[in-house]
Design an enzyme around this catalytic site. Sequence first.
Site, PDB file in Angstrom:
ATOM      1  CG  HIS A 120      -2.938  -8.575  -2.564  1.00 35.78           C
ATOM      2  ND1 HIS A 120      -2.552  -9.501  -1.626  1.00 35.78           N
ATOM      3  CD2 HIS A 120      -4.283  -8.430  -2.440  1.00 35.78           C
ATOM      4  CE1 HIS A 120      -3.627  -9.914  -0.969  1.00 35.78           C
ATOM      5  NE2 HIS A 120      -4.691  -9.277  -1.443  1.00 35.78           N
ATOM      6  CD  GLU A 172     -11.174  -4.465  -4.643  1.00 33.84           C
ATOM      7  OE1 GLU A 172     -12.265  -4.514  -5.226  1.00 33.84           O
ATOM      8  OE2 GLU A 172     -11.057  -4.389  -3.419  1.00 33.84           O
TER       9      GLU A 172
HETATM   10  C1  LIG Z   1      -3.353  -3.274  -1.447  1.00 33.23           C
HETATM   11  C2  LIG Z   1      -2.289  -2.388  -0.815  1.00 33.23           C
HETATM   12  C3  LIG Z   1      -2.899  -1.544   0.284  1.00 33.23           C
HETATM   13  C4  LIG Z   1      -1.185  -3.272  -0.242  1.00 33.23           C
HETATM   14  O1  LIG Z   1      -0.246  -2.430   0.232  1.00 33.23           O
HETATM   15  P1  LIG Z   1       0.978  -2.796   1.174  1.00 33.23           P
HETATM   16  O2  LIG Z   1       1.215  -4.224   1.290  1.00 33.23           O
HETATM   17  O3  LIG Z   1       0.799  -2.046   2.430  1.00 33.23           O
HETATM   18  O4  LIG Z   1       2.122  -2.229   0.273  1.00 33.23           O
HETATM   19  P2  LIG Z   1       3.039  -1.052   0.651  1.00 33.23           P
HETATM   20  O5  LIG Z   1       2.205   0.123   1.042  1.00 33.23           O
HETATM   21  O6  LIG Z   1       4.044  -1.571   1.619  1.00 33.23           O
HETATM   22  O7  LIG Z   1       3.671  -0.751  -0.751  1.00 33.23           O
HETATM   23  C5  LIG Z   1       4.953  -1.179  -1.189  1.00 33.23           C
HETATM   24  C6  LIG Z   1       5.428  -0.174  -2.241  1.00 33.23           C
HETATM   25  O8  LIG Z   1       4.626  -0.307  -3.410  1.00 33.23           O
HETATM   26  C7  LIG Z   1       3.918   0.911  -3.651  1.00 33.23           C
HETATM   27  N1  LIG Z   1       2.541   0.574  -4.026  1.00 33.23           N
HETATM   28  C8  LIG Z   1       1.772  -0.429  -3.529  1.00 33.23           C
HETATM   29  N2  LIG Z   1       0.579  -0.439  -4.142  1.00 33.23           N
HETATM   30  C9  LIG Z   1       0.602   0.577  -5.039  1.00 33.23           C
HETATM   31  C10 LIG Z   1      -0.339   1.061  -5.961  1.00 33.23           C
HETATM   32  N3  LIG Z   1      -1.527   0.511  -6.098  1.00 33.23           N
HETATM   33  N4  LIG Z   1      -0.004   2.120  -6.699  1.00 33.23           N
HETATM   34  C11 LIG Z   1       1.209   2.686  -6.585  1.00 33.23           C
HETATM   35  N5  LIG Z   1       2.160   2.270  -5.728  1.00 33.23           N
HETATM   36  C12 LIG Z   1       1.852   1.230  -4.973  1.00 33.23           C
HETATM   37  C13 LIG Z   1       3.966   1.694  -2.372  1.00 33.23           C
HETATM   38  O9  LIG Z   1       3.897   3.078  -2.606  1.00 33.23           O
HETATM   39  C14 LIG Z   1       5.290   1.273  -1.803  1.00 33.23           C
HETATM   40  O10 LIG Z   1       6.298   1.997  -2.452  1.00 33.23           O
HETATM   41  P3  LIG Z   1       7.619   2.461  -1.651  1.00 33.23           P
HETATM   42  O11 LIG Z   1       8.283   1.171  -1.247  1.00 33.23           O
HETATM   43  O12 LIG Z   1       8.375   3.282  -2.646  1.00 33.23           O
HETATM   44  O13 LIG Z   1       7.140   3.246  -0.459  1.00 33.23           O
HETATM   45  C15 LIG Z   1      -1.687  -1.457  -1.908  1.00 33.23           C
HETATM   46  O14 LIG Z   1      -1.092  -2.223  -2.939  1.00 33.23           O
HETATM   47  C16 LIG Z   1      -2.694  -0.476  -2.465  1.00 33.23           C
HETATM   48  O15 LIG Z   1      -2.899   0.583  -1.873  1.00 33.23           O
HETATM   49  N6  LIG Z   1      -3.344  -0.796  -3.642  1.00 33.23           N
HETATM   50  C17 LIG Z   1      -4.352   0.071  -4.188  1.00 33.23           C
HETATM   51  C18 LIG Z   1      -5.709  -0.189  -3.525  1.00 33.23           C
HETATM   52  C19 LIG Z   1      -6.322  -1.495  -3.938  1.00 33.23           C
HETATM   53  O16 LIG Z   1      -6.335  -1.872  -5.102  1.00 33.23           O
HETATM   54  N7  LIG Z   1      -6.851  -2.203  -2.949  1.00 33.23           N
HETATM   55  C20 LIG Z   1      -7.500  -3.485  -3.145  1.00 33.23           C
HETATM   56  C21 LIG Z   1      -6.659  -4.592  -2.601  1.00 33.23           C
HETATM   57  S1  LIG Z   1      -7.298  -6.183  -3.003  1.00 33.23           S
END
Ligand SMILES: CC(C)(COP(=O)(O)OP(=O)(O)OC[C@H]1O[C@@H](n2cnc3c(N)ncnc32)[C@H](O)[C@@H]1OP(=O)(O)O)[C@@H](O)C(=O)NCCC(=O)NCCS
Length: 383
Positions: free
Chosen positions: A268, A321
Amino acid sequence: VSGSNGSVAVIPPGLEGVVVAETEIGDVRGLEGFYHYRQYSAVELASSRSLEEVWQLMYDGALPDAEGSRAFGQRTKELRTLPEVTSSTLDVISGHGAPLEVLRSAVSLLGAELAWRPIIDLSQTELLAQATQLCSLVPVALARCYRLRSGARPLPPRTDLGLAANYLWMLKGVEPDPASARAVEQYLMLVVDHGFNASTFVARTIASTGADLAACVCGAIGALSGPLHGGAPSRALDMLDEIADPARAGDYVRRVVGAGDRIMGFGHRVYKTDDPRSTFLQSVAEDLGAPLLPFAREVERAVERTLADLKPGRQLHANVEFYAGVVMDACGIPREMFTPTFACGRTIGWCAHILEQSRHNRLIRPSARYVGPPAPEPVPAAK
Ligand SMILES: CC(C)(COP(=O)(O)OP(=O)(O)OC[C@H]1O[C@@H](n2cnc3c(N)ncnc32)[C@H](O)[C@@H]1OP(=O)(O)O)[C@@H](O)C(=O)NCCC(=O)NCCS
């Protein structure tokens, strides 16, 4: 970065941590794992109040007394009739595209059919009336769409049930059992609002232009449909199916993350600890005796362990989710309706933000830093 007015700001990717507005509607405290609607814990509201009361809290800023609650509940029940053109168009378009795409079209049409004027030309009372009608109709439109898609006869809304129970009734056509109706209501309450998430930001940005309510909500639905925002719960259940055995969860995560993909239902932007919605939904699933719960918990533990190994220090936990799917599945909501059901609750929050934006409006119009080739270059002659 220099703005056009000479100010300097550093822009984090994805606007992480950037404060772009003031709001009295609610907030998320990521390090504490806490979020609130107005001054109340959202989880506490979901455990002790009704969706309609939370809806009033979001609109009016205060919880209603018993009479106010009854009167508002009654008013929303009377707003469940889809107008003619929107209803008959749903009959035509429901088989085309995903339910959320159908909803987006239906909301657009609804605004046109009801002649919703630009927000800039409306009083707060008029906008509030439109918002109440829209939130009452979204579940009705979705249930109609689902019935049509699955070849079942659409059912008329009932006026003796709350929003959640009526939604279940209209989807499935069987008397909703009280436990499932309450579980769906609690899920909807949990997702009404959540800080300045992408769809809420979109809704407020469109509202800031003075456009009509349907335009704001169509944009927000579009943002919510993305798997990184609201489109993950069905994918999280697909993942459970694919894993099939918790012993295989670690390998699954290594494969997916190794391919550069995300594990749906984990991580998140704001929470760096347990997502309180996920924790509460587990207790809802427990009360329901959700068949998938024990398996989901085992998979959650295995996925968290592997993610901690692969992405040390990132604090990737199950988000709303992951257990939303488990709860909705136990209530008989079909997978394709998971994100649309999320939209039923979140529309209330979007509307609260649209109302707030319109009360203290200034056009939202940020800047971008130009990083292309230096300009101006002479325009080459056409060949
Ligand atoms: C929700 C979300 C978009 C938030 O992402 P964010 O704040 O932009 O986080 P970042 O993209 O900066 O991720 C930070 C690190 O964690 C990793 N990461 C974050 N969520 C991840 C996941 N669900 N699976 C695998 N790796 C994940 C990223 O690859 C990144 O790794 P790195 O530092 O080696 O590049 C992300 O966690 C995600 O894509 N989750 C899956 C989709 C989901 O469940 N969405 C519903 C949200 S309520």
